[in-house]
Scaffold this motif. Sequence first.
Motif, PDB file in Angstrom:
ATOM      1  N   TRP A 305     -37.826  15.530  33.622  1.00 44.67           N
ATOM      2  CA  TRP A 305     -36.421  15.923  33.493  1.00 44.67           C
ATOM      3  C   TRP A 305     -35.545  15.126  34.467  1.00 44.67           C
ATOM      4  O   TRP A 305     -34.414  14.746  34.127  1.00 44.67           O
ATOM      5  N   VAL A 306     -36.075  14.873  35.667  1.00 43.39           N
ATOM      6  CA  VAL A 306     -35.301  14.098  36.651  1.00 43.39           C
ATOM      7  C   VAL A 306     -35.125  12.657  36.183  1.00 43.39           C
ATOM      8  O   VAL A 306     -34.064  12.057  36.371  1.00 43.39           O
ATOM      9  N   ALA A 307     -36.166  12.096  35.560  1.00 43.76           N
ATOM     10  CA  ALA A 307     -36.056  10.722  35.036  1.00 43.76           C
ATOM     11  C   ALA A 307     -34.937  10.638  34.001  1.00 43.76           C
ATOM     12  O   ALA A 307     -34.142   9.683  34.004  1.00 43.76           O
ATOM     13  N   ILE A 308     -34.859  11.644  33.130  1.00 39.58           N
ATOM     14  CA  ILE A 308     -33.785  11.663  32.129  1.00 39.58           C
ATOM     15  C   ILE A 308     -32.435  11.826  32.825  1.00 39.58           C
ATOM     16  O   ILE A 308     -31.452  11.162  32.473  1.00 39.58           O
ATOM     17  N   THR A 309     -32.404  12.699  33.846  1.00 42.61           N
ATOM     18  CA  THR A 309     -31.161  12.913  34.605  1.00 42.61           C
ATOM     19  C   THR A 309     -30.653  11.604  35.194  1.00 42.61           C
ATOM     20  O   THR A 309     -29.485  11.229  35.033  1.00 42.61           O
ATOM     21  N   LYS A 310     -31.538  10.891  35.893  1.00 45.22           N
ATOM     22  CA  LYS A 310     -31.133   9.642  36.553  1.00 45.22           C
ATOM     23  C   LYS A 310     -30.740   8.579  35.524  1.00 45.22           C
ATOM     24  O   LYS A 310     -29.854   7.766  35.778  1.00 45.22           O
ATOM     25  N   PHE A 311     -31.414   8.614  34.366  1.00 45.69           N
ATOM     26  CA  PHE A 311     -31.058   7.670  33.302  1.00 45.69           C
ATOM     27  C   PHE A 311     -29.607   7.887  32.883  1.00 45.69           C
ATOM     28  O   PHE A 311     -28.832   6.928  32.774  1.00 45.69           O
ATOM     29  N   TYR A 312     -29.232   9.142  32.692  1.00 45.39           N
ATOM     30  CA  TYR A 312     -27.856   9.418  32.248  1.00 45.39           C
ATOM     31  C   TYR A 312     -26.838   9.222  33.369  1.00 45.39           C
ATOM     32  O   TYR A 312     -25.681   8.887  33.101  1.00 45.39           O
ATOM     33  N   ILE A 313     -27.261   9.389  34.611  1.00 45.94           N
ATOM     34  CA  ILE A 313     -26.353   9.073  35.729  1.00 45.94           C
ATOM     35  C   ILE A 313     -26.007   7.580  35.698  1.00 45.94           C
ATOM     36  O   ILE A 313     -24.847   7.195  35.848  1.00 45.94           O
TER      37      ILE A 313
END
Length: 462
Positions: A305-313
């Motif tokens: 979930w954090v990887a997806i978060t950072k991707f969208y950041i």
Amino acid sequence: MEFRPNNNELPLTKFESMLKTNNVLFFDSEEFENIIHYYLDLGKIALAKKAIKLGLDQHPSSTNLKLFRVEVFVFENKLEEADALLNDLYILEPNNEEIYIQKANILSKRDQHEDAIDLLKKAIELSDDDVADLYSLIGMEYLFLDKFEDAKYNFIKCLEADLDDYSALYNMVYCFEFLEQHEEAIEYLNIYLDKNPYSEVAWHQLGKQYYALKNYKKAVAAFDFAIISDDTFVGAYIEKGKVLEKLKRFNEAIESYSTSLSLEDPTSFALLRIGHCHEKLGNHDLAVQYFYKTVHEDPLLDKGWVAITKFYIKQRNYQKALHYINKAINIDSENVKYWKLYGQINHRLGFLEAAEQGFKKTLELGNYELNTWLTRCDILIKIGEQEAAIYNLLQAIEFYPENAEIEFRLAGLYHVENEQEKATFHLKNALIYNPDYIFIIEELFPETYKSTFVKKVLNPKE
């Protein structure tokens, strides 16, 4: 004493048939031993106990069957009963090594590891058979005592007696790693591989030692030899992928991780790493696809979930980033990094109250970075929480004394709160520590910056 069903199917079938009837059939003691050993290996304790009882009914003087009873007593933590039976057996057979091994097992359960080691050493003296297992047991006792050098020595002795004891090999490498003796581990593993050149486990462990020393090229070579030795060795493909990432050979890393996925059920780790590799290569669509595959495979993997978060950041899609960081926090609400991301995302979105709560939680969980204190302070100022901002900075100053950024903020806040004496005190401190940061007051407290208060402190002679 290992039971092999293909050679001993008849006694086992006969025994299980007997259990279903009232007929009691005769077995010789060795047949009982094989049957008991078979059930213990399978973890079928109840059946093993039945076999022990029937075996001792038919062979009441069998030491081996009584030792199986001891083994079950120890498994069930009935240490007093086990000890009493062993004492009786010792009187009859004082030179039976198995009695010493079981005695040592009981002592180990009682955390008397030094005494257990003494008995195991005695068992080695009495043994005419392969002593590899005994050295391994001694090694484990030394691990319990945190005596890693002694443990390592005994695991090496075990491997000298049995090259294929991979449990001892793993434990030996663990000792080298704990002692941070990577060079020595490499030296030993190379000697071991000279004797056993197709040991995929040894090549794998050698690669991990080179990786620890950041010798990535030799690490790749070692993992390649592990794969040559066993081309279905998933761990070698995973480790090779990690090294290739370090070498920025991302396409090859993807290939290695992908091979691991083809050999067994997909692992969330491999999917996540493939996503990161695609991200490094600029394949953004593929990257996010693999991040989604990661969380589909393991919805509780917060790193996904954090990887997806950072991707969208990085894509500046903060609404989606907020959605996914919330999922990570729901899985691990005590992770300081997640709360910091939560604070940063809300700050970008202009959700100041939520951002402040995120940074507050970050501080509560032990992240005392200066920037966290300052950002939270600036948010509190914007939402009109001056007293909370002051309290936040007074906490920060305990960690960062003589800091101009903190002092200028305190000066402005105390001026707004009409506490002129404190405002003057902190403004003078700030100017001593670093006058270049005066712009902080200009930006955060424009009215204060224009006031006579600042002018007087800056130019006391006027």
